[in-house]
Each structure stands twice: as structure tokens, then as C-alpha cells.
Design a protein around this motif. Structure first.
Motif, short mmCIF file in Angstrom:
data_model
loop_
_atom_site.label_atom_id
_atom_site.label_comp_id
_atom_site.label_asym_id
_atom_site.label_seq_id
_atom_site.Cartn_x
_atom_site.Cartn_y
_atom_site.Cartn_z
N PRO A 59 -15.89 -2.24 -4.82
CA PRO A 59 -15.14 -3.39 -5.34
C PRO A 59 -13.63 -3.25 -5.04
O PRO A 59 -13.11 -2.13 -4.99
N THR A 60 -12.97 -4.37 -4.84
CA THR A 60 -11.53 -4.35 -4.52
C THR A 60 -10.73 -4.28 -5.82
O THR A 60 -10.20 -5.29 -6.30
N ILE A 61 -10.67 -3.09 -6.41
CA ILE A 61 -10.04 -2.96 -7.73
C ILE A 61 -9.05 -1.79 -7.79
O ILE A 61 -8.41 -1.58 -8.82
N TYR A 62 -8.89 -1.05 -6.74
CA TYR A 62 -8.07 0.17 -6.80
C TYR A 62 -6.67 -0.11 -6.24
O TYR A 62 -6.54 -0.81 -5.23
N ASN A 63 -5.64 0.47 -6.87
CA ASN A 63 -4.31 0.30 -6.28
C ASN A 63 -3.88 1.52 -5.47
O ASN A 63 -2.86 1.48 -4.77
N LYS A 64 -4.66 2.61 -5.58
CA LYS A 64 -4.40 3.78 -4.71
C LYS A 64 -5.76 4.26 -4.19
O LYS A 64 -6.68 4.48 -4.98
N VAL A 65 -5.85 4.42 -2.87
CA VAL A 65 -7.12 4.90 -2.29
C VAL A 65 -6.81 6.05 -1.32
O VAL A 65 -5.96 5.92 -0.44
N LEU A 66 -7.49 7.16 -1.56
CA LEU A 66 -7.38 8.31 -0.65
C LEU A 66 -8.64 8.39 0.18
O LEU A 66 -9.75 8.35 -0.36
N VAL A 67 -8.47 8.48 1.51
CA VAL A 67 -9.64 8.64 2.37
C VAL A 67 -9.42 9.87 3.26
O VAL A 67 -8.73 9.82 4.27
N ASP A 68 -9.95 10.98 2.76
CA ASP A 68 -9.79 12.30 3.39
C ASP A 68 -11.07 12.55 4.20
O ASP A 68 -12.02 13.13 3.69
#
Ligand SMILES: C[S@@+](CC[C@H](N)C(=O)[O-])C[C@H]1O[C@@H](n2cnc3c(N)ncnc32)[C@H](O)[C@@H]1O
Length: 471
Positions: free
Chosen positions: A333-342
Motif C-alpha cells: 500500500p502507498t502509505i509510507y513516508n520513508k522506504v528503505l530498499v537494501d
């Protein structure tokens, strides 16, 4: 049936060439032909691959990076705010470690923020060709590049795979249907070369000025000084929570770039075994509106993540973390204001030192060659799950330009062509300048920062790119 003299001459020529190859090239390549030669270990495969693809890119830096990758890495002790912070900090200082965030030279950050040189902030500017890193062009200056754009080491790699019999195939082309000239193995090698090449293109990607530096939380990340290769003792528990977490100091950078605030809603898309989730939880306030969603595709690694949470956090904190086992390329869902993709990557240090679970195992070649596609899909998924205005941090632990800048470029192009989503890359120069005492940064990363391992401070490799979703 009599041969025409033309055909006879042709056969004679082919025969002569064959004899020539057998008497010269065959012996020149003899070590590769020995029937009792042991197959290369996975680590040796990895090292050969890096010599072929990293050396032409990192040029004079490669020998020192190479020897550092093969040497013992240094750790950082990231202090746990749920432990006995003061006592731990004192103990770490007593053994000679220092908090590299505390000693960061923040005075240079203002200077860096007004820096408009290459990689500096250019509001709404497209990345100019003049500042771009063209892999092949740079090769041309340093080393001989042949007609297919391959330098000598890449050419050798191909020829190692082809073997001397392929030289004779060149001469026999006229007798062999074309599709048989390239075996599946040859095609894989060609795919290898195309997947490892990063060719910079002029793309429409705005560069936003840096956010002010914020090393939150300030409980500390301790390292031994340059040249000091001491090891940290294992951490001890305090009220059930271990006092610090040992990790590569370069792993702190993606979380610093994410700039986590106490009430952020954070998605850690490839979270296991949980080093960066641990750091994120140091800054979040899960009782005051902050949220952390950790996801990973591998069950065994999720178990390790749960262990990390259990050993470092009070139960009321670890229970508030959402943990899912999903393919990160599926819809979130498009609900996050910070996303980490490691993302999963070459994992260079592991690849050249550990034969176990090594992506360079021959039977895993196809999986490895699929990495850049998975990385792109994971980054696109991360961007889609981030609300407009939010931040996405993409990170790897490889020096592969194709898996670093190459992925950012490809994703920016794909989103531009196929969606309404708009992204910008955020300047990380202040971070780079303030931490240049601790890390050695590569000076030609285009869309982020690359930490180069060095014997004095053997951290990394690591790549971090910070993106902002605009629309
Ligand atoms: C570099 S590791 C992450 C390390 C972790 N962020 C940390 O700091 O401890 C990459 C992770 O991505 C996971 N992974 C690989 N493919 C994935 C996918 N399609 N979706 C989600 N996770 C994936 C792997 O299981 C692995 O745990």
C-alpha cells in the motif's frame, strides 16, 4: 569427386590455420586445458569477475580496493538506546573506540550544501552529459578497448569461457550454422558483460538540494581509529537488551540518508537479518505514532530478524514492528513516508571470502545475472509504496556500477516512460563531506555515494542513493 583448385586452396588454408592454432595457441593456453585442473572455487570465480569488471571502472584504486576486500573487515558498534547507554559509551571509549557520528565534521556541511560542482545540487537540472560517467569512454583512455567495446580483461574472460576450440570455430565459420557458434555458455558470458556494463545516458532526473544533516538518534556508532584493527568484545545484555549491534560502519549510511524522524511510517522492504531495521528503531518512537514494517522474502532470514529484535528491544517495542514475508516486487500500500530498499546484490566482500552461499557458484549464474532486473523491480515497488513527498533510499553492498548508478538510471527512465510517477535524486554531498574522515568515497558516483574499502578503515563496499517521490 574432384576438388576445384579454389576449394582445395581454401581447405589447405583452414588446415594450415588449424595446425597453427594447435602448435602455437594451444600451448600458449595450455594451463587452461590441463584435464586435471581443479575447478575454480566460488570466491576465485568472484575475484576473477571483479578483476574483469571493476578494475576498468575503478582503475588505479582497484588494487587497494581488492586487497581490502580480501582482508578482515572492521566493525562499528551501534549503541542501543534501550541498553545502558552511558555505561556502554564509557566502555567503548575505554577500549579506544570513538563515535564517528559525534566526530563527524559537520562544519563542512554548509559549505558542501552550496557546492555546485559535479554531483552538487542542481535544482531541477537534468544530469549533464559532461558530468556523466561513461564506462566505455573511460576505458578507452586507460586500456585498449576492442571493436566490441571490451577491454583486455573482459576479452580474456570471454576467451576463458570460449577456450581454444572457439578460435578454430572462427576459422570454420563457413562450415558451421551460425546458431551453433554460440553455445549457451557463450551467450551467458555475453549477457554477463552486458549486465555488468553501466553506460551513462542523459536522463531527465532533477537533483534536489540536501536536507540538513541529522545524525539521529545520537546514542552513537563507535569505530576504532584509522589503522587500528582491534575487535569489539561481544555486547552484554542490560534488562534483557544487548548494549550494541556490531555491523559494517558503511551500513549506517543508508539509515542516515533516510533521516528517520520519531513519527515516520517506515517500510524496510528487504529487511533481514535486520541490521538496518535495528538502526531505524533507534530513531523511531513506536509509542508516539512511528511505525516500522519489515519485509523479506526468505523465511530463514526473517527468523534471524526476529532474533535481532528479541535480543535488542523490549517486548513492547519488538511486538509493534510489523513483519511480513512477501516478495518485495509485489504491491504494497502507498502509505509510507520513508522506504528503505537494501537490495540483494553481488555482496562483494562475502563473494570473495566465503565459498558457502556464494552467488558466484556456477550453478547460480542465471540467478546472479538476474540481479539487476530484481533490483529495478524492487526499487520500483519501493517508490510506488512511498507517498508523494516521501523519501526512498536505495542501497547495496557492491561496487558494481550496473547494480548501483545503473539501477537508478534505468528506473528513472522506466518511470519517465511508463508512469505518472515523478522522482528526483537528493544530493548527499553534505553527508559525504562530513564523514570523509571515516569513509573513503568514490568520486565518480553519479546518483549517490559509494564507499570504497580501504586498509586504513576497512568498511564497505556500500552504495547509497536517496530519492524523493515528487508525484
Ligand atoms: C542485503 S540483504 C538485506 C540486509 C538487511 N537490510 C540488513 O541490513 O540486515 C538483502 C535481502 O533481500 C532479501 N530479498 C531478496 N529478494 C527479495 C525479494 N524479491 N523481496 C524481498 N526481499 C528479498 C534477501 O532475502 C535478503 O535478506
Amino acid at each position: 569427386m574432384s576438388l576445384s583448385s579454389r576449394n582445395f586452396l581454401r581447405l589447405l588454408w583452414v588446415y594450415y590455420k588449424q595446425c597453427h592454432i594447435l602448435t602455437t595457441k594451444r600451448f600458449r593456453y595450455k594451463p587452461k586445458w590441463a584435464y586435471n585442473e581443479k575447478p575454480l572455487k566460488n570466491c576465485e570465480q568472484a575475484l576473477g569477475n571483479f578483476d574483469a569488471f571493476y578494475k576498468p571502472f575503478y582503475r588505479k584504486d582497484w588494487p587497494s580496493i581488492r586487497v581490502s576486500l580480501l582482508s578482515l573487515p572492521k566493525h562499528c558498534a551501534a549503541v542501543n538506546k534501550y541498553g545502558n547507554v552511558e555505561k556502554i559509551q564509557e566502555q567503548l571509549c575505554d577500549i579506544g573506540a570513538e563515535d564517528f557520528l559525534l566526530s563527524a565534521d559537520v562544519s563542512v556541511q554548509n559549505e558542501a550544501m552550496s557546492d555546485t560542482s559535479v554531483n552538487g545540487p542542481k535544482q531541477n537540472a537534468t544530469v549533464p552529459e559532461s558530468s556523466s560517467v561513461n564506462f566505455h569512454t573511460q576505458l578507452a583512455n586507460e586500456e585498449a578497448v576492442d571493436a566490441e567495446g571490451l577491454d583486455m580483461s573482459q576479452r580474456n574472460l570471454l576467451e576463458d569461457g570460449f577456450g581454444a576450440d572457439q578460435h578454430s570455430n572462427d576459422d570454420l565459420n563457413m562450415f558451421v550454422p551460425t546458431e551453433k557458434v554460440y553455445s549457451e555458455r557463450d551467450l551467458l558470458l555475453r549477457e554477463e558483460i552486458s549486465l555488468n556494463s553501466f553506460e551513462s545516458r542523459e536522463i531527465s532526473l532533477s537533483v534536489l538540494p540536501a536536507d540538513p544533516l541529522n545524525f539521529s538518534p545520537d546514542v552513537g556508532a563507535f569505530v576504532f581509529q584509522q589503522g587500528d584493527v582491534s575487535r569489539f568484545p561481544s555486547p552484554k545484555p542490560h534488562h534483557g537488551c544487548l548494549g550494541y549491534y556490531l555491523m559494517d560502519a558503511a551500513s549506517v549510511l543508508p539509515v542516515l540518508a533516510l533521516d528517520v524522524q520519531p513519527d515516520d511510517r517506515v517500510l524496510d522492504l528487504c529487511a533481514a537479518p535486520g541490521g538496518k531495521s535495528y538502526l531505524i528503531l533507534q530513531a523511531l518512537d513506536l509509542h508516539g505514532g512511528g511505525k516500522l514494517h519489515c519485509n523479506d522474502v526468505a523465511q530463514a532470514r526473517i527468523s534471524r530478524l526476529k532474533n535481532v529484535l528479541r535480543l535488542h528491544f523490549p517486548q513492547d517495542i519488538s511486538e509493534r514492528v510489523t513483519i511480513t514475508k512477501m516478495n518485495g516486487t509485489s504491491t504494497f500500500p502507498t502509505i509510507y513516508n520513508k522506504v528503505l530498499v537494501d537490495v540483494p546484490c553481488n555482496a562483494d566482500r562475502h563473494a570473495v571470502t566465503e565459498d558457502e552461499n556464494n552467488l558466484f557458484k556456477i550453478s547460480r549464474t542465471k540467478e546472479r545475472l538476474g540481479l539487476t532486473q530484481i533490483q529495478k523491480n524492487l526499487l520500483i515497488s519501493a517508490i510506488k509504496s512511498c507517498v508523494p513527498g516521501g523519501t526512498i533510499v536505495y542501497s547495496t553492498c557492491t561496487l558494481s556500477p550496473a547494480q548501483n548508478d545503473g539501477v537508478i538510471q534505468a528506473v528513472a527512465e522506466e518511470l519517465w516512460e511508463t508512469s505518472e510517477i515523478e522522482i528526483a535524486v537528493q544530493d548527499l554531498n553534505p553527508l559525504r563531506h562530513s564523514l570523509s574522515r571515516t569513509f573513503r568515497f568514490h568520486d565518480r558516483s553519479q546518483y549517490g555515494l559509494t564507499v570504497l574499502p580501504t586498509l586504513l578503515n576497512n568498511f564497505g563496499p556500500s552504495y547509497v542513493s536517496k530519492l524523493r517521490r515528487l508525484k
